[in-house]
Design an enzyme around this catalytic site. Structure first.
Site, mmCIF file in Angstrom:
data_model
loop_
_atom_site.group_PDB
_atom_site.id
_atom_site.type_symbol
_atom_site.label_atom_id
_atom_site.label_comp_id
_atom_site.label_asym_id
_atom_site.label_seq_id
_atom_site.Cartn_x
_atom_site.Cartn_y
_atom_site.Cartn_z
ATOM 1 N N ASP A 12 9.329 3.107 1.927
ATOM 2 C CA ASP A 12 8.112 3.828 2.297
ATOM 3 C C ASP A 12 7.902 3.642 3.799
ATOM 4 O OD1 ASP A 12 5.611 4.815 2.821
ATOM 5 O OD2 ASP A 12 4.653 3.937 1.051
ATOM 6 N N LYS A 30 2.470 10.987 7.232
ATOM 7 C CA LYS A 30 1.658 10.731 8.416
ATOM 8 C C LYS A 30 2.165 11.478 9.664
ATOM 9 C CE LYS A 30 -1.060 6.938 6.864
ATOM 10 N NZ LYS A 30 -0.666 5.950 5.880
ATOM 11 N N PHE A 46 0.859 -1.187 0.000
ATOM 12 C CA PHE A 46 0.000 0.000 0.000
ATOM 13 C C PHE A 46 0.887 1.225 0.000
ATOM 14 C CE2 PHE A 46 -2.254 3.603 1.644
ATOM 15 C CZ PHE A 46 -3.435 3.568 0.921
HETATM 16 C C1 LIG Z 1 -0.911 6.042 4.418
HETATM 17 C C2 LIG Z 1 0.166 5.527 3.546
HETATM 18 C C3 LIG Z 1 0.473 6.130 2.313
HETATM 19 C C4 LIG Z 1 -0.369 7.236 1.720
HETATM 20 O O1 LIG Z 1 -0.413 8.377 2.516
HETATM 21 P P1 LIG Z 1 -1.568 9.463 2.264
HETATM 22 O O2 LIG Z 1 -1.195 10.599 3.153
HETATM 23 O O3 LIG Z 1 -2.866 8.804 2.652
HETATM 24 O O4 LIG Z 1 -1.536 9.809 0.816
HETATM 25 C C5 LIG Z 1 1.543 5.639 1.596
HETATM 26 N N1 LIG Z 1 2.283 4.616 2.061
HETATM 27 C C6 LIG Z 1 2.029 4.021 3.241
HETATM 28 C C7 LIG Z 1 2.902 2.907 3.711
HETATM 29 C C8 LIG Z 1 0.960 4.438 4.007
HETATM 30 O O5 LIG Z 1 0.673 3.808 5.159
#
Ligand SMILES: *Cc1c(COP(=O)(O)O)cnc(C)c1O
Length: 421
Positions: free
Chosen positions: A243, A272, A158
């Site tokens: 990520d 985040k 994700f």
């Molecule tokens: C939440 C998340 C995203 C996307 O972040 P947004 O601020 O919702 O666009 C990307 N990668 C990971 C691992 C995430 O948990």
């Protein structure tokens, strides 16, 4: 459409408080697209680990905004930074400098050990930025023929919701009907070094991974995986893009999840918690040999690196520099894990965790993750299911040991209520 004259918001007939929980939920049902399925709770206030709904009921937050609230709701240092900055200057655009920008970038470089950053807003934008920069590096430095760069990603990933990012998702709900999809991505099983090694070609620019898959259900790769990925990248001149949007910034007991294997990626992708739960702040951090490739006009964002975001981000970085939250996550994560392990065989099939971050697989014969979340809600705990039968627990790192134990007790009682023995 016709205005509904009984609608107190559009008619100005009442304050939101007059609506009651059912009224708020009804308004959202009618006037918001249904791309989420929220639990039936309407929050009006939140402090630390606890939220209060419009009817005055209190709940322990065990989701923490998917790790956007690692420091809890309204951490005093973060709020103070935001309040002070609101009264000074909030946005000048990147057409000009402002006095929070340089310090924010330098402090984020110090935290990550990298030369440079590119500030953005949402996590997805930071991932997009990493993809663009990795491709540019592939063409300009590695010498990949034009338009042939490949990026290897993991099954179950994700990384956000843009058209390019959903192009390499294997979550059908996230992907279906959004084509045509962006080419240039190759998917391999998460955790398999062999599959990764077999997928690398001379056209591979980068490997993009979550060090722990969050939305996937807190999936932790086998010990040594990240180190092996790092070695493969070095051997084949491939960039490692980590990520860390959900896993990073103290969630796992270390500043970055990659730290558990002493792995340093070429690009950290952050989001985040970088915004302190106040506003969206994301960034990528990397060295000059990669991020130094960006020239004026080649990438940007109106709000990326704005003064308010930088002031909040600086407060977050200062909290992380103390090490206190990493230590809390590690210590209380052990408490959480010990408590959760006692539920295995009693409605729980498996527990995976690192720090204060746990994926709890509910026995599918007993209940769905959603049903468990609804039972938890009735007992004063907010949590979120993922992939049908997994419960994800990620409380703010300011939670106490007593609160951790209380939350797991509510989970035990919820499972018992659903028939677990
Ligand atoms: C939440 C998340 C995203 C996307 O972040 P947004 O601020 O919702 O666009 C990307 N990668 C990971 C691992 C995430 O948990």
């Amino acid at each position: 459409m016709e205005l509904d004259t009984r609608d107190p918001i559009t008619t100005g007939a009442g304050s939101p408080a007059d609506l009651g929980a059912a009224g708020h939920i009804a308004l959202a049902e009618v006037h918001s697209a249904h791309h989420y399925h929220p639990l039936p709770v309407v929050i009006a206030e939140a402090h630390g680990t606890w939220v209060t709904d419009v009817d005055g009921h209190r709940f322990l937050d065990c989701l923490a905004g998917y790790s956007a609230l690692n420091f809890g709701h309204g951490h005093p240092a973060i709020l103070a930074a935001a309040h002070a900055q609101l009264d000074r200057v909030t946005l000048v655009s990147r057409a000009f400098h402002h006095d929070q920008f340089g310090p924010f970038c330098a402090e984020l470089c110090a935290l990550t050990g990298k030369d440079m950053v590119v500030p953005m807003n949402s996590g997805a934008e930071a991932v997009e930025t990493a993809i663009k920069v990795a491709r540019k590096w592939g063409y300009r430095v590695k010498g990949i023929p034009a338009h042939e760069a490949e990026i290897i990603v993991a099954e179950g990933n994700f990384h956000g919701r843009t058209t390019t990012i959903v192009s390499f998702s294997d979550d059908e709900a996230a992907r279906e009907h959004y084509g045509p999809y962006t080419p240039g991505f190759v998917q391999v099983p998460f955790g398999s070094v062999e599959a990764l090694a077999a997928a690398i070609t001379p056209r591979t620019a980068a490997i993009l991974l979550e060090p722990i898959q969050g939305e996937g259900g807190v999936v932790i790769p086998p010990e040594g995986y990240l180190r092996a990925v790092r070695a493969l990248c070095d051997e084949h001149d491939v960039l490692l893009l980590a990520d860390e949007i959900q896993a990073g910034l103290a969630r796992t007991g270390r500043t970055f999840a990659c730290d558990h294997e002493d792995v340093v990626p070429d690009l950290y992708i952050l989001g985040k918690a970088l915004g302190g739960g106040v506003l969206p702040v994301s960034a990528i951090a990397g060295d000059h040999r990669v991020l130094g490739l960006l020239r004026p006009g080649e990438h940007g964002s109106t709000f990326g690196g704005n003064a308010l975001a930088c002031a909040v981000g600086r407060a977050v970085i200062a909290l992380l520099q103390t090490g206190e939250f990493q230590a809390r996550s590690a210590e209380l994560g052990a408490v959480l894990r010990a408590e959760l392990d006692r539920l295995v065989g009693h409605g729980v099939v498996e527990v995976r965790s690192r720090g204060l971050w746990a994926g709890v697989d509910i026995d599918p014969d007993l209940a769905t993750g959603r049903q468990v979340c609804e039972a938890l809600l009735r007992r004063g705990v907010l949590a979120k299911d993922t992939h049908g039968s997994t419960l994800r627990l990620a409380p703010p790192l300011v939670i106490t040991a007593d609160e951790v134990i209380w939350a797991v007790t509510q989970l035990r009682d919820s499972l018992a209520e659903l028939g677990a023995r």
